[in-house]
Design a protein around this motif. Structure first.
Motif, short mmCIF file in Angstrom:
data_model
loop_
_atom_site.label_atom_id
_atom_site.label_comp_id
_atom_site.label_asym_id
_atom_site.label_seq_id
_atom_site.Cartn_x
_atom_site.Cartn_y
_atom_site.Cartn_z
N LEU A 166 0.87 -1.18 0.00
CA LEU A 166 0.00 0.00 0.00
C LEU A 166 0.91 1.23 0.00
O LEU A 166 1.18 1.84 1.03
CB LEU A 166 -0.90 -0.04 1.23
CG LEU A 166 -2.24 0.71 1.19
CD1 LEU A 166 -3.06 0.29 -0.02
CD2 LEU A 166 -3.02 0.46 2.47
N GLY A 167 1.40 1.57 -1.20
CA GLY A 167 2.45 2.56 -1.36
C GLY A 167 3.80 1.86 -1.33
O GLY A 167 4.04 0.99 -0.48
N ASP A 168 4.69 2.21 -2.27
CA ASP A 168 6.00 1.55 -2.28
C ASP A 168 7.05 2.44 -2.94
O ASP A 168 7.67 2.05 -3.94
CB ASP A 168 5.94 0.19 -2.98
CG ASP A 168 7.23 -0.62 -2.80
OD1 ASP A 168 7.95 -0.35 -1.82
OD2 ASP A 168 7.50 -1.50 -3.64
N VAL A 201 1.25 -3.67 -6.18
CA VAL A 201 1.66 -2.37 -5.64
C VAL A 201 0.62 -1.33 -6.00
O VAL A 201 0.27 -1.16 -7.17
CB VAL A 201 3.03 -1.93 -6.20
CG1 VAL A 201 3.41 -0.55 -5.65
CG2 VAL A 201 4.10 -2.95 -5.88
N ILE A 202 0.12 -0.62 -4.99
CA ILE A 202 -0.77 0.52 -5.19
C ILE A 202 -0.01 1.77 -4.79
O ILE A 202 0.58 1.83 -3.71
CB ILE A 202 -2.04 0.39 -4.33
CG1 ILE A 202 -2.93 -0.74 -4.84
CG2 ILE A 202 -2.81 1.69 -4.31
CD1 ILE A 202 -4.15 -0.97 -3.97
N ASP A 203 -0.01 2.78 -5.65
CA ASP A 203 0.66 4.03 -5.30
C ASP A 203 0.00 5.18 -6.04
O ASP A 203 -0.57 5.00 -7.13
CB ASP A 203 2.15 3.96 -5.65
CG ASP A 203 2.99 4.90 -4.79
OD1 ASP A 203 3.66 4.42 -3.86
OD2 ASP A 203 2.94 6.13 -5.02
N ILE A 204 0.10 6.37 -5.45
CA ILE A 204 -0.48 7.57 -6.04
C ILE A 204 0.44 8.18 -7.09
O ILE A 204 0.01 8.96 -7.93
CB ILE A 204 -0.78 8.61 -4.93
CG1 ILE A 204 -1.64 9.75 -5.45
CG2 ILE A 204 0.52 9.14 -4.32
CD1 ILE A 204 -2.06 10.74 -4.38
N ASP A 205 1.72 7.80 -7.06
CA ASP A 205 2.75 8.44 -7.87
C ASP A 205 3.05 7.63 -9.13
O ASP A 205 3.63 6.54 -9.05
CB ASP A 205 4.03 8.59 -7.03
CG ASP A 205 5.06 9.50 -7.68
OD1 ASP A 205 5.02 9.66 -8.92
OD2 ASP A 205 5.90 10.05 -6.95
N THR A 226 1.16 -3.52 -10.83
CA THR A 226 1.07 -2.17 -10.26
C THR A 226 -0.26 -1.54 -10.64
O THR A 226 -0.79 -1.77 -11.73
CB THR A 226 2.21 -1.27 -10.76
OG1 THR A 226 2.11 -1.13 -12.19
CG2 THR A 226 3.57 -1.85 -10.40
N ILE A 227 -0.78 -0.71 -9.73
CA ILE A 227 -2.06 -0.02 -9.94
C ILE A 227 -1.94 1.40 -9.41
O ILE A 227 -1.55 1.60 -8.25
CB ILE A 227 -3.21 -0.74 -9.22
CG1 ILE A 227 -3.38 -2.17 -9.77
CG2 ILE A 227 -4.51 0.04 -9.36
CD1 ILE A 227 -4.36 -3.02 -8.98
N GLU A 228 -2.26 2.39 -10.24
CA GLU A 228 -2.26 3.78 -9.77
C GLU A 228 -3.56 4.04 -9.01
O GLU A 228 -4.65 3.85 -9.53
CB GLU A 228 -2.13 4.75 -10.94
CG GLU A 228 -1.99 6.20 -10.49
CD GLU A 228 -1.72 7.15 -11.65
OE1 GLU A 228 -1.86 8.38 -11.45
OE2 GLU A 228 -1.37 6.67 -12.75
#
Length: 359
Positions: A166-168, A201-205, A226-228
């Protein structure tokens, strides 16, 4: 004299607005007595107090003639040494800590056992984009990446599990999928085509996700997705009740911890053994009490706490380190944020003032 000293420590704590009170000032004095001369960085690491707070305290102690400060660090004056020894009974000498594991319990061997893994981690570290402090990014060191892998391995995280990061911004996910780690810690059986675990992997960036995707392709990491996603928005239905493990290093605010743990609950399978590995700063005792109360209220059991486990390249405000907590799902786990609702409260440290109350 002891009562006078206790009143003095309490007054200093009030003057610098130290939540830990006189006990926090005493921690600094004990460590300084044990080591002789200390930098602010070393003092922050030893006492788990933020460097800016320590600087304020040392300024006050210096003005009162208790310590002397120069380029080498801080040390007691003759008056200060007499004050702490005779007035406070602080007379202990330094203790011996484990040099191999740096007090974390996980020994690294960059020159031999872990040489190939460290070579890979060095390349991964070089690939990471600059930290975006507006969303509380602070990249951990290469050694911390390695220690996190060893800790997760020790907790059976990579044995047939579905793992969510949850963010990486640290790129732990990529290191876990590297052949150097897999070949060192898992059997190699050509008849088994699948990987021993899968990673999402979930991240805002998008910068982070793009780099992770590129590195994953280089490593032929077919088990890496990966998923934005901005976690202030609800998790997509396809990511709910899906994962055995969640690893997260959220903003070190009450709201940050609340939101990320809520999304972790949404993502986890509600089964015995589902776990969250939570990294969080060494915040004030008052705030940590709120965080631990939140963890219990959500239905987690705190299985382990590893102080000073994570080290960071930046993050001077947090003393370049944080703790790592292992949380196991309990019987009555529940999320305080509706699974289908956006989260609108202030989240990141830049947007939360000292006077902000937890939402």
């Amino acid at each position: 004299m002891k009562q006078d000293t206790e009143r003095y420590l309490a007054q200093v704590a009030r003057d610098v607005n130290l939540c830990e009170g006189a006990a926090g000032i005493k921690r600094i004095l004990v460590e300084l007595h044990r080591r002789g001369t200390m930098s602010i960085h070393d003092m922050a690491e030893a006492t788990r107090l933020p460097p800016p707070t320590i600087s304020l305290i040392l300024n006050r102690l210096s003005a009162d003639g208790i310590v002397h400060r120069d380029k080498a660090g801080a040390r007691f004056t003759e008056k200060g040494m007499k004050h702490v020894e005779a007035g406070m009974g602080i007379m202990s000498l330094g203790t011996v800590s484990c040099g191999s594991c740096d007090g974390t319990g996980y020994e690294l061997d960059p020159g031999n056992r872990h040489s190939r893994l460290f070579d890979r981690i060095d390349k991964i570290v070089e690939s990471r984009p600059d930290a975006d402090v507006t969303v509380d990014q602070a990249k951990c060191t290469g050694e911390t990446i390695a220690r996190r892998l060893l800790l997760l391995h020790a907790w059976h995280v990579f044995d047939g599990n579905s793992i969510l990061f949850l963010g990486d911004d640290d790129f732990i996910s990529v290191a876990a999928c590297s052949p150097e780690f897999l070949e060192d810690y898992f059997i190699s059986d050509p008849s088994i085509a699948s990987k021993p675990f899968d990673v999402t992997v979930i991240d805002i960036d998008p910068r982070i996700l793009g780099k992770i995707d590129a590195l994953g392709k280089q490593l032929l990491a077919t088990n890496l997705t990966t998923i934005e996603q901005d976690v202030r928005r609800p998790l997509p239905p396809g990511l709910r009740n899906k994962f055995d493990i969640v690893f997260t290093d959220p903003p070190y605010t009450f709201n940050g911890c609340k939101l990320f743990l809520s999304r972790a609950i949404d993502a986890l399978k509600h089964e015995k053994g589902s776990r969250v590995f939570l990294s969080f700063g060494h915040v004030s005792q008052d705030m940590m009490q709120q965080i631990q109360a939140l963890i219990v209220q959500l239905g987690f059991v705190i299985d382990a706490i590893y102080p000073r486990f994570n080290r960071y390249e930046g993050g001077n405000i947090i003393g370049n380190m944080s703790q790592l907590l292992v949380l196991t799902l309990g019987e009555n786990v529940h999320s305080p944020i509706n699974v289908d609702e956006d989260y609108h409260a202030m989240l990141y440290t830049a947007s939360i003032t000292k006077d902000s109350n937890p939402d």
